[in-house]
Design an enzyme around this catalytic site. Structure first.
Site, PDB file in Angstrom:
ATOM      1  N   PRO A 196     101.477 -78.241 -42.479  1.00 46.10           N
ATOM      2  CA  PRO A 196     102.791 -77.594 -42.394  1.00 46.10           C
ATOM      3  C   PRO A 196     103.831 -78.617 -41.965  1.00 46.10           C
ATOM      4  O   PRO A 196     103.522 -79.529 -41.196  1.00 46.10           O
ATOM      5  CB  PRO A 196     102.594 -76.533 -41.313  1.00 46.10           C
TER       6      PRO A 196
ATOM      7  N   LYS B 117     114.946 -81.812 -45.023  1.00 41.14           N
ATOM      8  CA  LYS B 117     114.371 -81.172 -43.834  1.00 41.14           C
ATOM      9  C   LYS B 117     115.306 -80.141 -43.214  1.00 41.14           C
ATOM     10  O   LYS B 117     114.949 -79.478 -42.237  1.00 41.14           O
ATOM     11  CB  LYS B 117     114.038 -82.227 -42.777  1.00 41.14           C
TER      12      LYS B 117
ATOM     13  N   PHE C 110     113.083 -87.199 -36.728  1.00 39.71           N
ATOM     14  CA  PHE C 110     112.940 -88.650 -36.777  1.00 39.71           C
ATOM     15  C   PHE C 110     112.398 -89.022 -38.148  1.00 39.71           C
ATOM     16  O   PHE C 110     111.696 -88.222 -38.770  1.00 39.71           O
ATOM     17  CB  PHE C 110     111.967 -89.134 -35.694  1.00 39.71           C
TER      18      PHE C 110
ATOM     19  N   ASN D 225      97.714 -91.947 -37.240  1.00 39.00           N
ATOM     20  CA  ASN D 225      98.678 -93.030 -37.459  1.00 39.00           C
ATOM     21  C   ASN D 225      98.903 -93.772 -36.148  1.00 39.00           C
ATOM     22  O   ASN D 225      98.340 -93.399 -35.125  1.00 39.00           O
ATOM     23  CB  ASN D 225      99.982 -92.467 -38.040  1.00 39.00           C
TER      24      ASN D 225
ATOM     25  N   ALA E 153     107.482 -86.531 -33.193  1.00 35.80           N
ATOM     26  CA  ALA E 153     106.058 -86.787 -33.485  1.00 35.80           C
ATOM     27  C   ALA E 153     105.892 -87.318 -34.908  1.00 35.80           C
ATOM     28  O   ALA E 153     106.651 -86.969 -35.807  1.00 35.80           O
ATOM     29  CB  ALA E 153     105.263 -85.491 -33.329  1.00 35.80           C
TER      30      ALA E 153
ATOM     31  N   ASP F 145     100.852 -85.958 -42.647  1.00 38.16           N
ATOM     32  CA  ASP F 145     101.310 -85.119 -43.761  1.00 38.16           C
ATOM     33  C   ASP F 145     100.168 -84.323 -44.374  1.00 38.16           C
ATOM     34  O   ASP F 145     100.373 -83.266 -44.944  1.00 38.16           O
ATOM     35  CB  ASP F 145     101.981 -85.986 -44.828  1.00 38.16           C
TER      36      ASP F 145
ATOM     37  N   LYS G 102      78.172 -84.796 -39.043  1.00 37.79           N
ATOM     38  CA  LYS G 102      78.572 -86.134 -39.472  1.00 37.79           C
ATOM     39  C   LYS G 102      78.180 -86.379 -40.928  1.00 37.79           C
ATOM     40  O   LYS G 102      77.033 -86.106 -41.301  1.00 37.79           O
ATOM     41  CB  LYS G 102      77.908 -87.176 -38.559  1.00 37.79           C
TER      42      LYS G 102
ATOM     43  N   ILE H   2     106.551 -79.231 -39.676  1.00 33.04           N
ATOM     44  CA  ILE H   2     107.020 -78.589 -38.443  1.00 33.04           C
ATOM     45  C   ILE H   2     108.549 -78.652 -38.342  1.00 33.04           C
ATOM     46  O   ILE H   2     109.204 -77.669 -38.000  1.00 33.04           O
ATOM     47  CB  ILE H   2     106.342 -79.242 -37.210  1.00 33.04           C
TER      48      ILE H   2
HETATM   49  O1  C5P Z   1     108.464 -86.524 -44.018  1.00 31.91           O
HETATM   50  P1  C5P Z   1     108.298 -87.368 -42.801  1.00 31.91           P
HETATM   51  O2  C5P Z   1     106.966 -87.238 -42.173  1.00 31.91           O
HETATM   52  O3  C5P Z   1     108.676 -88.813 -42.973  1.00 31.91           O
HETATM   53  O4  C5P Z   1     109.386 -86.755 -41.802  1.00 31.91           O
HETATM   54  C1  C5P Z   1     109.609 -87.225 -40.542  1.00 31.91           C
HETATM   55  C2  C5P Z   1     110.055 -86.119 -39.649  1.00 31.91           C
HETATM   56  O5  C5P Z   1     109.433 -84.896 -39.988  1.00 31.91           O
HETATM   57  C3  C5P Z   1     109.677 -86.386 -38.221  1.00 31.91           C
HETATM   58  O6  C5P Z   1     110.697 -85.875 -37.399  1.00 31.91           O
HETATM   59  C4  C5P Z   1     108.384 -85.614 -38.050  1.00 31.91           C
HETATM   60  O7  C5P Z   1     108.188 -85.194 -36.725  1.00 31.91           O
HETATM   61  C5  C5P Z   1     108.591 -84.445 -38.961  1.00 31.91           C
HETATM   62  N1  C5P Z   1     107.370 -83.943 -39.590  1.00 31.91           N
HETATM   63  C6  C5P Z   1     106.926 -82.699 -39.230  1.00 31.91           C
HETATM   64  N2  C5P Z   1     105.808 -82.188 -39.832  1.00 31.91           N
HETATM   65  C7  C5P Z   1     105.145 -82.884 -40.765  1.00 31.91           C
HETATM   66  C8  C5P Z   1     105.597 -84.157 -41.142  1.00 31.91           C
HETATM   67  C9  C5P Z   1     106.718 -84.654 -40.521  1.00 31.91           C
HETATM   68  O8  C5P Z   1     107.523 -82.081 -38.371  1.00 31.91           O
HETATM   69  N3  C5P Z   1     104.076 -82.350 -41.320  1.00 31.91           N
END
Ligand code: C5P
Length: 408
Positions: A316, A353, A335, A221, A286, A290, A300, A318
Site C-alpha cells: 500500500p 502522491k 519525502f 533498503n 519512511a 514498494d 526456510k 501510505i
Molecule cells: O514512490 P516513492 O517510494 O519514491 O515515494 C516516496 C514517498 O512515499 C516517501 O515519503 C515514502 O514514505 C512514501 N511511500 C509510502 N508508501 C509506499 C512507498 C512510499 O508512504 N509504499
C-alpha cells in the site's frame, strides 16, 4: 530581590516565560547582559546562573541588576538552597539558555557531570535547552567538541551559532558566539513554534520497512531513520503531540516523543498509521518498500539447483492513502529519495502522491545513513526551493519553521 534596570516601558512578547540563563566561562560572557536586557524588555523573567568561569568575565551584580532577579552560582549555598534549590531552579524554567557555552561546559553536559550549580541543575532538567557555544575555532573544530555536540544534539539540545568571525584570540573561523540579537531571535522563535505547534497531533513515519521472504530472509533498503527521527524530535521539542511510527532502526527516540511504535513491514506501518489518525500533520519520511513477496514461506526456502522465483506484490502507498484519506491531515508531507532527475521526478511525485509538500533528496549524493542532507523543497503551486547542505537536525528545524508558518 527586585532591582531596577531602568529600561522603561516593555513590550510583552515573552511575558510569563521564565528563562534560566546559564553564563559560563568564555570572554563572550560580556555579551550576556545585553541578552538579558533584550529578554527582560520583551517581558521575560530571566534567572541568571553564573559558573565560576563565567564570574571571571561578568559580575553577578551586573546580571542580577539587569534581570531584576537574584543571580545564582553556588551549589552549596545554604541560603540559596533554602530559597530556591537547584532542582527547583530547573523546574520553574520554560527554557534553559546557555550563553555563552564554553567548550568545557559543553563537555560537562555531554558527560553528565554535576560539580557545580549550573551542571547539576542541567542534569535535573527536563525543559528544552538552547545552547550558544563560544570558543576558539580550533576548540570548536576539535573532534572531542564535535563528538560532544553530536551526542547532545541526539539528546535534544538546540543550538544557535557559533558563527564565523574574529574571536578574542585574533584567530578567524567558526567559534564566535552568535550575537545577542540572534540568540534573542532563536528564543523568540522557540516560543512562537511552541505556542503554534503545542498539542498539534503529528504522525511521522521513519526508517525502512523489512519484507519477509521466509523466516530467515528479507527485502529492505538502506534507510537509517535519522531524518525522520530528527523531525520527530524537533516537533516534540516544539510542543507537538508526536506519534513516531518507524521500521527497524538502530536509533533511540527522544523521550519527549509522546508515542513511538516500532513496526517491521509496510503492511504493519500502514495499520499503525491508520490507527493513529486523526492528526493535524502527517510526515512520511519512511522508505517504505514498494513491493513485498506475494507468498511468504513458512519454512526456510532450501537451496536447490535453480534459484527460486519470487513473485512480488505491490505494498500500500501510505503517503497517497493519507493524502486521499477521509480523515486527511491538514498538512501532508512526503519525502522522495531519487538518484537522478531530482526536480523532474520530485515534481511528478508531488502531484501523484497528492501531498502538500515534498522534500526531495538525491540519495546518490547523500547516502542513506549520512548525518547531512540536501533538500529540494517543493510546495504545491510554488517554485521548488533548494536548501543548502546541512545536518539532518537543521533540516528538521527548517521544516518545523515552515510548518509553524503554515499554521500561523
Ligand atoms: O514512490 P516513492 O517510494 O519514491 O515515494 C516516496 C514517498 O512515499 C516517501 O515519503 C515514502 O514514505 C512514501 N511511500 C509510502 N508508501 C509506499 C512507498 C512510499 O508512504 N509504499
Amino acid at each position: 530581590m527586585k532591582l531596577s534596570s531602568g529600561l522603561g516601558p516593555r513590550a510583552y512578547g515573552l511575558t510569563k516565560k521564565t528563562i534560566l540563563l546559564i553564563v559560563t566561562g568564555s570572554i563572550a560572557a560580556y555579551k550576556a547582559p545585553e541578552l538579558i536586557r533584550l529578554l527582560v524588555k520583551d517581558g521575560a523573567r530571566v534567572i541568571p546562573v553564573l559558573t565560576k568561569g563565567g564570574a571571571q568575565f561578568v559580575t553577578p551584580l551586573t546580571l542580577q541588576t539587569l534581570a531584576e532577579e537574584k543571580s545564582y552560582s553556588d551549589l552549596f549555598s545554604l541560603t540559596d538552597e533554602a530559597e530556591m534549590g537547584h532542582i527547583k531552579l530547573s523546574r520553574i524554567a520554560d527554557l534553559v539558555v546557555i550563553a555563552p557555552a564554553s567548550a568545557d561546559f559543553i563537555a560537562k553536559m555531554a558527560y553528565g557531570l554535576g560539580d557545580d550549580l549550573a551542571s547539576t541543575l542541567l542534569l535535573a532538567n527536563k525543559k528544552p535547552v538552547l545552547c550558544a557555544p563560544a570558543m576558539n575555532p580550533q576548540m570548536w573544530a576539535a573532534s572531542a567538541t564535535q563528538d560532544n555536540i553530536k551526542s547532545l544534539t541526539k539528546r535534544g539540545v538546540n543550538w544557535v551559532g557559533p558563527v564565523s568571525g574574529d574571536v578574542a584570540c585574533h584567530e578567524d573561523g567558526v567559534g564566535r558566539m552568535a550575537e545577542p540579537t540572534d540568540i534573542f531571535a532563536a528564543i523568540k522563535s522557540h516560543f512562537t513554534a511552541s505556542s503554534i505547534l503545542k498539542n498539534k497531533k503529528v504522525i511521522i513515519t521513519a526508517g525502512p520497512t523489512v519484507e519477509a521472504i521466509d523466516p530467515v530472509r528479507f527485502m529492505s533498503n538502506h534507510s537509517s531513520g535519522k531524518q525522520g527521527f530528527a523531525i520527530a524530535q524537533a516537533l516534540a521539542l516544539a510542543g507537538a503531540d508526536v506519534t513516531l511510527i518507524h521500521g527497524p532502526v538502530c536509533l533511540n527516540p527522544s523521550p519527549r516523543i509522546k508515542k513511538t511504535i516500532a513496526v517491521t513491514s509496510a503492511l504493519e506501518m500502514q495499520k499503525a498509521v491508520e490507527a493513529a489518525l486523526p492528526a493535524d500533520i502527517a510526515i512520511c519520511a519512511a522508505a517504505v518498500a514498494d513491493w513485498r513477496v506475494k507468498q511468504t514461506q513458512d519454512n526456510k526456502i532450501k537451496k536447490a539447483a535453480t534459484p527460486p522465483t519470487l513473485t512480488m506484490q505491490e505494498n500500500p502507498d501510505i503517503l497517497l492513502s493519507l493524502a486521499t484519506h477521509k480523515k486527511r491531515p491538514k498538512l501532508v508531507i512526503g519525502f522522495a529519495a531519487e538518484t537522478e532527475k531530482l526536480e523532474k521526478h520530485a515534481a511528478a511525485k508531488l502531484t501523484r502522491k497528492k501531498c502538500d509538500w515534498l522534500l526531495a533528496n538525491d540519495v546518490a549524493k547523500h547516502a542513506f545513513g549520512a548525518d547531512h542532507n540536501q533538500i529540494l523543497f517543493l510546495q504545491k503551486g510554488k517554485k521548488p526551493v533548494s536548501w543548502k547542505e546541512m545536518s539532518k537536525q537543521d533540516v528538521a528545524e527548517k521544516l518545523v519553521q515552515a510548518i509553524t508558518t503554515f499554521f500561523k
